[in-house]
Write an enzyme that holds these catalytic residues in place. Structure first.
Site, PDB file in Angstrom:
ATOM      1  N   ASP A  65       0.874  -1.172   0.000  1.00 47.57           N
ATOM      2  CA  ASP A  65       0.000   0.000   0.000  1.00 47.57           C
ATOM      3  C   ASP A  65       0.912   1.223   0.000  1.00 47.57           C
ATOM      4  O   ASP A  65       1.667   1.431   0.965  1.00 47.57           O
ATOM      5  CB  ASP A  65      -0.905  -0.015   1.237  1.00 47.57           C
ATOM      6  CG  ASP A  65      -1.953   1.100   1.179  1.00 47.57           C
ATOM      7  OD1 ASP A  65      -1.674   2.154   0.567  1.00 47.57           O
ATOM      8  OD2 ASP A  65      -3.043   0.916   1.760  1.00 47.57           O
ATOM      9  N   TYR A 158      -8.960  14.929  -8.283  1.00 47.22           N
ATOM     10  CA  TYR A 158      -7.952  14.132  -9.013  1.00 47.22           C
ATOM     11  C   TYR A 158      -6.922  15.066  -9.640  1.00 47.22           C
ATOM     12  O   TYR A 158      -5.706  14.850  -9.504  1.00 47.22           O
ATOM     13  CB  TYR A 158      -8.655  13.301 -10.088  1.00 47.22           C
ATOM     14  CG  TYR A 158      -7.714  12.465 -10.930  1.00 47.22           C
ATOM     15  CD1 TYR A 158      -7.031  11.378 -10.389  1.00 47.22           C
ATOM     16  CD2 TYR A 158      -7.508  12.765 -12.281  1.00 47.22           C
ATOM     17  CE1 TYR A 158      -6.181  10.613 -11.161  1.00 47.22           C
ATOM     18  CE2 TYR A 158      -6.655  12.004 -13.060  1.00 47.22           C
ATOM     19  CZ  TYR A 158      -5.992  10.933 -12.504  1.00 47.22           C
ATOM     20  OH  TYR A 158      -5.141  10.182 -13.273  1.00 47.22           O
TER      21      TYR A 158
HETATM   22  N1  LIG Z   1      -5.705   5.508 -17.754  1.00 47.80           N
HETATM   23  C1  LIG Z   1      -5.652   6.809 -17.927  1.00 47.80           C
HETATM   24  O1  LIG Z   1      -6.312   7.366 -18.814  1.00 47.80           O
HETATM   25  C2  LIG Z   1      -4.753   7.660 -17.071  1.00 47.80           C
HETATM   26  C3  LIG Z   1      -4.650   9.010 -17.385  1.00 47.80           C
HETATM   27  C4  LIG Z   1      -3.838   9.831 -16.612  1.00 47.80           C
HETATM   28  C5  LIG Z   1      -3.124   9.295 -15.566  1.00 47.80           C
HETATM   29  N2  LIG Z   1      -3.252   7.979 -15.255  1.00 47.80           N
HETATM   30  C6  LIG Z   1      -2.497   7.483 -14.114  1.00 47.80           C
HETATM   31  O2  LIG Z   1      -1.777   6.324 -14.473  1.00 47.80           O
HETATM   32  C7  LIG Z   1      -1.553   5.526 -13.313  1.00 47.80           C
HETATM   33  C8  LIG Z   1      -1.880   4.080 -13.628  1.00 47.80           C
HETATM   34  O3  LIG Z   1      -3.246   3.981 -13.903  1.00 47.80           O
HETATM   35  P1  LIG Z   1      -3.892   2.933 -14.919  1.00 47.80           P
HETATM   36  O4  LIG Z   1      -4.747   3.699 -15.836  1.00 47.80           O
HETATM   37  O5  LIG Z   1      -2.855   2.004 -15.434  1.00 47.80           O
HETATM   38  O6  LIG Z   1      -4.901   2.180 -13.963  1.00 47.80           O
HETATM   39  P2  LIG Z   1      -4.826   0.836 -13.079  1.00 47.80           P
HETATM   40  O7  LIG Z   1      -6.062   0.855 -12.251  1.00 47.80           O
HETATM   41  O8  LIG Z   1      -4.522  -0.344 -13.914  1.00 47.80           O
HETATM   42  O9  LIG Z   1      -3.537   1.068 -12.172  1.00 47.80           O
HETATM   43  C9  LIG Z   1      -3.564   1.619 -10.902  1.00 47.80           C
HETATM   44  C10 LIG Z   1      -3.083   0.558  -9.918  1.00 47.80           C
HETATM   45  O10 LIG Z   1      -2.855   1.204  -8.671  1.00 47.80           O
HETATM   46  C11 LIG Z   1      -3.213   0.270  -7.669  1.00 47.80           C
HETATM   47  N3  LIG Z   1      -3.451   0.972  -6.415  1.00 47.80           N
HETATM   48  C12 LIG Z   1      -4.533   1.715  -6.057  1.00 47.80           C
HETATM   49  N4  LIG Z   1      -4.395   2.167  -4.804  1.00 47.80           N
HETATM   50  C13 LIG Z   1      -3.179   1.720  -4.362  1.00 47.80           C
HETATM   51  C14 LIG Z   1      -2.453   1.856  -3.149  1.00 47.80           C
HETATM   52  N5  LIG Z   1      -2.954   2.541  -2.108  1.00 47.80           N
HETATM   53  N6  LIG Z   1      -1.228   1.277  -3.055  1.00 47.80           N
HETATM   54  C15 LIG Z   1      -0.724   0.566  -4.087  1.00 47.80           C
HETATM   55  N7  LIG Z   1      -1.375   0.371  -5.257  1.00 47.80           N
HETATM   56  C16 LIG Z   1      -2.580   0.963  -5.384  1.00 47.80           C
HETATM   57  C17 LIG Z   1      -4.449  -0.419  -8.198  1.00 47.80           C
HETATM   58  O11 LIG Z   1      -4.681  -1.659  -7.538  1.00 47.80           O
HETATM   59  C18 LIG Z   1      -4.112  -0.563  -9.674  1.00 47.80           C
HETATM   60  O12 LIG Z   1      -3.517  -1.825  -9.957  1.00 47.80           O
HETATM   61  C19 LIG Z   1      -2.396   6.152 -12.191  1.00 47.80           C
HETATM   62  O13 LIG Z   1      -1.555   6.939 -11.365  1.00 47.80           O
HETATM   63  C20 LIG Z   1      -3.363   7.037 -12.945  1.00 47.80           C
HETATM   64  O14 LIG Z   1      -3.831   8.125 -12.186  1.00 47.80           O
HETATM   65  C21 LIG Z   1      -4.049   7.151 -15.987  1.00 47.80           C
END
Ligand SMILES: NC(=O)c1ccc[n+]([C@@H]2O[C@H](COP(=O)([O-])OP(=O)(O)OC[C@H]3O[C@@H](n4cnc5c(N)ncnc54)[C@H](O)[C@@H]3O)[C@@H](O)[C@H]2O)c1
Length: 252
Positions: A65, A158
């Site tokens: 976490d 966010y």
């Molecule tokens: N997908 C998009 O369009 C997008 C756009 C901008 C930024 N992001 C950023 O990219 C990053 C990855 O996101 P993604 O889209 O691959 O989604 P994703 O949900 O696959 O990845 C996020 C991961 O973070 C984990 N997580 C959540 N809370 C946690 C905690 N307290 N400790 C450890 N792990 C934790 C989740 O279990 C998940 O596996 C994030 O920071 C997200 O904000 C994504």
């Protein structure tokens, strides 16, 4: 010579098979890196590490976490125990939801800040201590968002969390450059992962529909490619930068 040959990386939030974290892990391993995958989803992240090992890569995983300082100590210990050192930290774990401000609770705000900002703070703190102990260079890539740069409706909390990551990155770059510790942020636009598509399913008309020059969602590999570049020595003169990978979303 591969692009991150022999380098050891911790990648947080790497449990989802179609997430940015696992895409980053795959490309780092393909380019010669050794990876520690972490996530709150212990089962998922163990499965992802097993896939990499099955394909001949060097990978370990742990339940983590990012809000927990002792979990961070364990993650550093896992990297140094398994692979002898730490060269790269990718602060990728994050949570997101789209809500009008008046429907957002203080608890939701605090949780978002604890994961998206507090998690990055603790990760940087832990990795920097390890880089210093190694007397070596180090590279941190923080995954922020286009939402940390432009205003997106219903993304106030966010966006605030991701803007905090962006400025934390710049301050750390300024603080640590003389020690050859580089810190950069990557700002994805709308990338087809569970996070984005899950939110879109709950919130029709969300950021998934934003207009942009390239007129399509990005893929996790698009972000992973930028993270690889910034983590590698090809980016040895780059620190404190914010790198958009957004299909042109923020250009119009
Ligand atoms: N997908 C998009 O369009 C997008 C756009 C901008 C930024 N992001 C950023 O990219 C990053 C990855 O996101 P993604 O889209 O691959 O989604 P994703 O949900 O696959 O990845 C996020 C991961 O973070 C984990 N997580 C959540 N809370 C946690 C905690 N307290 N400790 C450890 N792990 C934790 C989740 O279990 C998940 O596996 C994030 O920071 C997200 O904000 C994504």
């Amino acid at each position: 010579m591969k692009r991150v040959e022999g380098k050891v990386a911790i990648i947080t939030g790497a449990a989802s098979p179609n997430g940015i974290g696992f895409a980053t892990a795959k490309i780092l391993v393909r380019e010669g890196g050794k990876v520690v995958l972490t996530d709150v989803d212990a089962e998922g992240v163990a499965a992802r590490a097993a896939e990499l090992v099955e394909d001949g890569g060097e990978a370990v995983s742990m339940k983590h976490d990012v809000r927990s300082e002792s979990d961070w100590a364990d993650a550093i210990a896992l990297a140094t125990g398994a692979f002898g050192r730490l060269d790269i930290l990718v602060n990728n774990a994050g949570i997101a939801y789209a809500l009008p401000i008046e429907e957002t609770t203080l608890e939701q705000h605090d949780t978002m800040m604890a994961v998206n900002v507090g998690g990055v703070f603790l990760g940087c703190k832990a990795a920097i201590a390890q880089f210093r102990a190694q007397k070596g260079p180090g590279a941190i890539v923080n995954v922020s968002s286009a939402a940390g740069i432009i205003g997106i409706p219903r993304a106030s909390i966010y966006g605030a969390s991701k803007a905090a990551v962006c400025i934390m990155t710049k301050c750390l770059a300024a603080e640590l450059g003389s020690e050859n510790i580089r810190v950069n942020s990557v700002h994805p636009g709308t990338i087809a992962t569970d996070l984005l598509l899950g939110n879109a399913a709950k919130d029709p008309g969300s950021s998934v529909d934003l207009p942009m020059p390239l007129s399509r969602l990005g893929e996790p590999i698009d972000i992973a490619a930028m993270i690889l570049f910034l983590a590698s020595d090809e980016a040895k003169y780059i620190t404190g930068g914010q790198y958009l990978v957004d299909g042109g979303l923020t250009a119009i």
